[in-house]
Design a protein around this motif. Structure first.
Motif, PDB file in Angstrom:
ATOM      1  N   LEU A   1      -6.466  12.213  -2.627  1.00 32.88           N
ATOM      2  CA  LEU A   1      -6.215  10.789  -2.788  1.00 32.88           C
ATOM      3  C   LEU A   1      -7.367  10.260  -3.640  1.00 32.88           C
ATOM      4  O   LEU A   1      -8.525  10.290  -3.219  1.00 32.88           O
ATOM      5  CB  LEU A   1      -6.189  10.122  -1.414  1.00 32.88           C
ATOM      6  CG  LEU A   1      -5.897   8.645  -1.317  1.00 32.88           C
ATOM      7  CD1 LEU A   1      -4.526   8.324  -1.905  1.00 32.88           C
ATOM      8  CD2 LEU A   1      -5.957   8.202   0.140  1.00 32.88           C
ATOM      9  N   ARG A   2      -7.085   9.829  -4.875  1.00 30.56           N
ATOM     10  CA  ARG A   2      -8.124   9.370  -5.802  1.00 30.56           C
ATOM     11  C   ARG A   2      -8.208   7.848  -5.773  1.00 30.56           C
ATOM     12  O   ARG A   2      -7.208   7.169  -6.007  1.00 30.56           O
ATOM     13  CB  ARG A   2      -7.834   9.866  -7.214  1.00 30.56           C
ATOM     14  CG  ARG A   2      -7.871  11.377  -7.286  1.00 30.56           C
ATOM     15  CD  ARG A   2      -7.671  11.923  -8.688  1.00 30.56           C
ATOM     16  NE  ARG A   2      -7.702  13.373  -8.673  1.00 30.56           N
ATOM     17  CZ  ARG A   2      -8.798  14.116  -8.608  1.00 30.56           C
ATOM     18  NH1 ARG A   2      -9.974  13.524  -8.568  1.00 30.56           N
ATOM     19  NH2 ARG A   2      -8.735  15.425  -8.586  1.00 30.56           N
ATOM     20  N   LEU A   3      -9.422   7.354  -5.491  1.00 32.35           N
ATOM     21  CA  LEU A   3      -9.657   5.929  -5.325  1.00 32.35           C
ATOM     22  C   LEU A   3     -10.914   5.519  -6.085  1.00 32.35           C
ATOM     23  O   LEU A   3     -11.758   6.358  -6.409  1.00 32.35           O
ATOM     24  CB  LEU A   3      -9.848   5.595  -3.844  1.00 32.35           C
ATOM     25  CG  LEU A   3      -8.752   6.052  -2.887  1.00 32.35           C
ATOM     26  CD1 LEU A   3      -9.208   5.909  -1.443  1.00 32.35           C
ATOM     27  CD2 LEU A   3      -7.486   5.244  -3.125  1.00 32.35           C
ATOM     28  N   THR A   4     -11.045   4.212  -6.323  1.00 30.01           N
ATOM     29  CA  THR A   4     -12.258   3.647  -6.881  1.00 30.01           C
ATOM     30  C   THR A   4     -12.709   2.538  -5.951  1.00 30.01           C
ATOM     31  O   THR A   4     -11.910   1.690  -5.562  1.00 30.01           O
ATOM     32  CB  THR A   4     -11.998   3.066  -8.287  1.00 30.01           C
ATOM     33  OG1 THR A   4     -11.515   4.114  -9.128  1.00 30.01           O
ATOM     34  CG2 THR A   4     -13.260   2.471  -8.885  1.00 30.01           C
ATOM     35  N   THR A   5     -13.995   2.567  -5.567  1.00 31.89           N
ATOM     36  CA  THR A   5     -14.521   1.503  -4.718  1.00 31.89           C
ATOM     37  C   THR A   5     -15.544   0.702  -5.518  1.00 31.89           C
ATOM     38  O   THR A   5     -16.284   1.241  -6.329  1.00 31.89           O
ATOM     39  CB  THR A   5     -15.184   2.057  -3.451  1.00 31.89           C
ATOM     40  OG1 THR A   5     -16.354   2.779  -3.807  1.00 31.89           O
ATOM     41  CG2 THR A   5     -14.236   2.966  -2.686  1.00 31.89           C
ATOM     42  N   THR A   6     -15.564  -0.601  -5.258  1.00 29.65           N
ATOM     43  CA  THR A   6     -16.525  -1.491  -5.906  1.00 29.65           C
ATOM     44  C   THR A   6     -17.133  -2.391  -4.839  1.00 29.65           C
ATOM     45  O   THR A   6     -16.404  -3.022  -4.066  1.00 29.65           O
ATOM     46  CB  THR A   6     -15.850  -2.345  -6.992  1.00 29.65           C
ATOM     47  OG1 THR A   6     -15.210  -1.470  -7.929  1.00 29.65           O
ATOM     48  CG2 THR A   6     -16.859  -3.213  -7.715  1.00 29.65           C
TER      49      THR A   6
ATOM     50  N   ALA B   1       0.827  -1.215   0.000  1.00 33.35           N
ATOM     51  CA  ALA B   1       0.000   0.000   0.000  1.00 33.35           C
ATOM     52  C   ALA B   1       0.855   1.257   0.000  1.00 33.35           C
ATOM     53  O   ALA B   1       0.461   2.265  -0.560  1.00 33.35           O
ATOM     54  CB  ALA B   1      -0.941   0.012   1.192  1.00 33.35           C
ATOM     55  N   LEU B   2       2.005   1.227   0.617  1.00 36.47           N
ATOM     56  CA  LEU B   2       2.832   2.430   0.653  1.00 36.47           C
ATOM     57  C   LEU B   2       3.232   2.860  -0.747  1.00 36.47           C
ATOM     58  O   LEU B   2       3.257   4.045  -1.054  1.00 36.47           O
ATOM     59  CB  LEU B   2       4.060   2.200   1.519  1.00 36.47           C
ATOM     60  CG  LEU B   2       3.769   2.094   3.014  1.00 36.47           C
ATOM     61  CD1 LEU B   2       5.043   1.753   3.770  1.00 36.47           C
ATOM     62  CD2 LEU B   2       3.139   3.352   3.546  1.00 36.47           C
ATOM     63  N   ALA B   3       3.498   1.915  -1.608  1.00 37.61           N
ATOM     64  CA  ALA B   3       3.869   2.267  -2.973  1.00 37.61           C
ATOM     65  C   ALA B   3       2.639   2.545  -3.842  1.00 37.61           C
ATOM     66  O   ALA B   3       2.677   3.395  -4.704  1.00 37.61           O
ATOM     67  CB  ALA B   3       4.675   1.128  -3.604  1.00 37.61           C
ATOM     68  N   LEU B   4       1.544   1.825  -3.576  1.00 41.03           N
ATOM     69  CA  LEU B   4       0.366   1.959  -4.417  1.00 41.03           C
ATOM     70  C   LEU B   4      -0.542   3.100  -3.995  1.00 41.03           C
ATOM     71  O   LEU B   4      -1.232   3.679  -4.813  1.00 41.03           O
ATOM     72  CB  LEU B   4      -0.424   0.649  -4.411  1.00 41.03           C
ATOM     73  CG  LEU B   4       0.334  -0.539  -4.964  1.00 41.03           C
ATOM     74  CD1 LEU B   4      -0.492  -1.798  -4.815  1.00 41.03           C
ATOM     75  CD2 LEU B   4       0.691  -0.306  -6.423  1.00 41.03           C
TER      76      LEU B   4
ATOM     77  N   GLY C   1      -6.049   1.374 -10.570  1.00 40.84           N
ATOM     78  CA  GLY C   1      -6.333   0.008 -10.978  1.00 40.84           C
ATOM     79  C   GLY C   1      -5.786  -1.073 -10.069  1.00 40.84           C
ATOM     80  O   GLY C   1      -6.076  -2.248 -10.263  1.00 40.84           O
ATOM     81  N   ARG C   2      -5.001  -0.710  -9.071  1.00 37.25           N
ATOM     82  CA  ARG C   2      -4.387  -1.694  -8.163  1.00 37.25           C
ATOM     83  C   ARG C   2      -5.152  -1.770  -6.864  1.00 37.25           C
ATOM     84  O   ARG C   2      -5.494  -0.744  -6.278  1.00 37.25           O
ATOM     85  CB  ARG C   2      -2.938  -1.293  -7.856  1.00 37.25           C
ATOM     86  CG  ARG C   2      -2.045  -1.050  -9.059  1.00 37.25           C
ATOM     87  CD  ARG C   2      -1.515  -2.302  -9.719  1.00 37.25           C
ATOM     88  NE  ARG C   2      -0.900  -3.209  -8.800  1.00 37.25           N
ATOM     89  CZ  ARG C   2       0.395  -3.490  -8.756  1.00 37.25           C
ATOM     90  NH1 ARG C   2       1.217  -2.935  -9.612  1.00 37.25           N
ATOM     91  NH2 ARG C   2       0.848  -4.351  -7.881  1.00 37.25           N
ATOM     92  N   LEU C   3      -5.419  -2.975  -6.382  1.00 37.31           N
ATOM     93  CA  LEU C   3      -6.099  -3.183  -5.110  1.00 37.31           C
ATOM     94  C   LEU C   3      -5.213  -2.678  -3.983  1.00 37.31           C
ATOM     95  O   LEU C   3      -4.061  -3.106  -3.854  1.00 37.31           O
ATOM     96  CB  LEU C   3      -6.409  -4.668  -4.922  1.00 37.31           C
ATOM     97  CG  LEU C   3      -7.219  -5.024  -3.682  1.00 37.31           C
ATOM     98  CD1 LEU C   3      -8.629  -4.424  -3.775  1.00 37.31           C
ATOM     99  CD2 LEU C   3      -7.313  -6.545  -3.554  1.00 37.31           C
ATOM    100  N   VAL C   4      -5.724  -1.718  -3.185  1.00 39.66           N
ATOM    101  CA  VAL C   4      -4.929  -1.137  -2.101  1.00 39.66           C
ATOM    102  C   VAL C   4      -5.591  -1.296  -0.737  1.00 39.66           C
ATOM    103  O   VAL C   4      -5.044  -0.872   0.273  1.00 39.66           O
ATOM    104  CB  VAL C   4      -4.616   0.358  -2.351  1.00 39.66           C
ATOM    105  CG1 VAL C   4      -3.734   0.520  -3.573  1.00 39.66           C
ATOM    106  CG2 VAL C   4      -5.888   1.185  -2.453  1.00 39.66           C
TER     107      VAL C   4
END
Length: 159
Positions: free
Chosen positions: A35-40, A22-25, A70-73
């Motif tokens: 902080l831009r995220l996508t939740t599903t 998570a630190l890198a992603l 696109g990466r699960l964080v």
């Protein structure tokens, strides 16, 4: 409430997966950063309390996957409780916590107000705190529902 009709509650459950990535992603957003995220949505439970059918006290508990670029964080978990339900208006109070892979978290709280004939379109909640690299976090948690899906585009604005 069905997953696609959830009020501003929608995007809120992070399941811890793979420590360290998570630190890198999902690097910590500093003050005045987004902080831009996508939740599903991955799981939800609807509790029909009181008189059968939509009404005050009904609650949805949910769990979402959270991705960045696109990466699960992580994941998000939360609940929304209906305060008002009419043919023209659905109002719910919601809380949700984002949990990142490194164990850091961001807590949110807010209300959703929607036209049940249209469904949810967006929401704006408060960031009420955090842990780990988000300790002492404050700001806004803004979500925009992607029509016809269980996906919400989220911007966490830390102050």
């Amino acid at each position: 409430m069905t997953p696609t009709r959830r009020t501003a509650v929608a995007a809120v459950a992070l399941a811890a997966v793979g420590a360290g990535t998570a630190l890198a992603l999902a690097p910590a957003a500093g003050a005045d950063e987004d902080l831009r995220l996508t939740t599903t949505a991955t799981a939800s439970t609807d509790l029909d309390l009181g008189v059968p059918g939509p009404g005050p006290g009904d609650t949805q508990v949910f769990l979402d996957e959270v991705r960045r670029d696109g990466r699960l964080v992580g994941g998000m978990t939360g609940s929304c409780t209906v305060a008002l339900s009419t043919e023209e208006r659905l109002v719910a109070a919601c809380t949700a916590t984002l949990l990142f892979d490194d164990g850091s978290s961001i807590a949110t709280q807010g209300a959703g107000d929607e036209d049940p004939q249209v469904g949810p379109t967006e929401f704006r909640w408060a960031v009420t705190g955090g842990t780990g690299r988000y300790a002492g976090a404050e700001g806004e948690f803004v979500g925009t529902f992607v029509p016809g899906t269980d996906t919400v585009e989220v911007v966490v604005r830390l102050r």
